[in-house]
Design a protein around this motif. Sequence first.
Motif, PDB file in Angstrom:
ATOM      1  N   MET A 221       0.816  -1.216   0.000  1.00 24.15           N
ATOM      2  CA  MET A 221       0.000   0.000   0.000  1.00 24.15           C
ATOM      3  C   MET A 221       0.851   1.269   0.000  1.00 24.15           C
ATOM      4  N   LEU A 222       2.133   1.167   0.329  1.00 30.67           N
ATOM      5  CA  LEU A 222       2.970   2.361   0.435  1.00 30.67           C
ATOM      6  C   LEU A 222       3.030   3.186  -0.849  1.00 30.67           C
ATOM      7  N   PRO A 223       3.168   2.563  -2.052  1.00 30.37           N
ATOM      8  CA  PRO A 223       3.202   3.392  -3.262  1.00 30.37           C
ATOM      9  C   PRO A 223       1.934   4.219  -3.459  1.00 30.37           C
ATOM     10  N   ALA A 224       0.763   3.668  -3.096  1.00 28.34           N
ATOM     11  CA  ALA A 224      -0.484   4.417  -3.254  1.00 28.34           C
ATOM     12  C   ALA A 224      -0.485   5.658  -2.368  1.00 28.34           C
ATOM     13  N   PHE A 225      -0.044   5.517  -1.121  1.00 22.62           N
ATOM     14  CA  PHE A 225       0.024   6.673  -0.229  1.00 22.62           C
ATOM     15  C   PHE A 225       1.051   7.690  -0.731  1.00 22.62           C
ATOM     16  N   ALA A 226       2.163   7.201  -1.296  1.00 22.80           N
ATOM     17  CA  ALA A 226       3.190   8.102  -1.822  1.00 22.80           C
ATOM     18  C   ALA A 226       2.639   8.933  -2.978  1.00 22.80           C
ATOM     19  N   VAL A 227       1.863   8.293  -3.876  1.00 22.81           N
ATOM     20  CA  VAL A 227       1.269   9.013  -5.013  1.00 22.81           C
ATOM     21  C   VAL A 227       0.369  10.134  -4.527  1.00 22.81           C
ATOM     22  N   VAL A 228      -0.473   9.840  -3.535  1.00 22.55           N
ATOM     23  CA  VAL A 228      -1.409  10.849  -3.023  1.00 22.55           C
ATOM     24  C   VAL A 228      -0.667  11.975  -2.309  1.00 22.55           C
TER      25      VAL A 228
END
Length: 433
Positions: free
Chosen positions: A348-355
């Motif tokens: 899930m870390l990449p999704a939070f990074a994108v946001v």
Amino acid sequence: MHDVVPMTLSDRTTAVAKEALRGGRRGPWAALAFAGPAVTASIAYIDPGNFATNIQAGAGFGYMLLWVVVLANVLAMLFQGLSARIGIATGHSLASLCRQHFPRPLVLAMWLVSEVAAMATDLAELLGAALGLSLLAHLPLLVALGIATIGTWAMLTLQRRGFRPIELLVGGFVAVIGICYVIELAIAPPDWPAFLAGATIPRLAGPDTVTLAVGIIGATVMPHVIYLHSSLTHDRVIVSGETERRRLVRFSNREVVVALGVAGLVNMAMLAMAASAFHHGHSNIDQIETAYHTLAPLLGPLAAGAFMLSLLASGFSASIVGTMAGQVIMQDFTGWRVPLWARRLVTMLPAFAVVLLGYGVTESLVISQVVLSLVLPVPIIALLVLVRRRDLMGPLVIGAWTTFLAWLAGGVILLLNVILLLQLAGVPVPGLG
């Protein structure tokens, strides 16, 4: 006197499947006991990445790229069928077989590349669920992302009750998405002659169409579910002898055709809806959010609501399947036992990074699908090498004709990837502008 332990839903499903394999049950109710693995895999073919690529393709180029959707779905049926077959024949997942039969340095490289694919997958799926929540409930995207993460984790706890509850949950999400797109096509009927021409006549019109074609392939034939499908079939029903094993493969093949056929029709409906609603007058729409806000005044609130409900169902269910696939990839390539929370944290870390970094959601979704397409040859080549080994497959080894078709399909994907890489490097490709 010993207490009788009640049979779970998964136990009852297995019992019906065993009876059907022995010839004791026939008909559609018996076939339903085998429905599950391909339905679970099919959600990856209608995930938020498909929304992004299909909206861009339909809005920008009308029905032109429908043939890519058809091609991608045929490829998906072929490779998912082979993945299920290798799990049934060997009793092991594809990732586990790679660890057992390939050199250790190669296995390490395959695992790392596949982890990148798992992260790209979860990026698309979590962002899709969060975007749906954000637009429907008017929440900040970061808050919606947190809710989507917690909600997905809660649904994944159904795995503790066996395989059947999670299969039914995912199947319910597939039904919701399908119904939403029946509504969309009723509100915005496609131009059927153009639809048929786009679905049957291969055409590309410049670099943008190549990027989208590769994205559609990556969003449809997904590497993580090639690994997952073999894991879902290898111990779902324990067979006795080769006759039952062959029957199980036949049931599996039928499920693959039906489940992925439905997913393919939904994909075609996505692109057709975008072509019908946006291509003439709104061809510059390339964002899911813009599509949603444009649909309401253009076609009414029912169309906009159905669109966003389908995205929400797609994001949640695909995130469930993506986490399951990530567990298989990490555990079976490495032999490690990974807690669900740890697996969920990593992907899930990449999704939070994108946001947090403020990147556009739709652009991130399309890029994630291109990454998946570039990684796709890894599981495909591994699958095709292993499924031809008689010492592993026994009587279920694939024949020369199937082998030829499978390598040809893999070659098409490799060719699209090479064209994309040439374009990214600034090398002109003849005939594509």
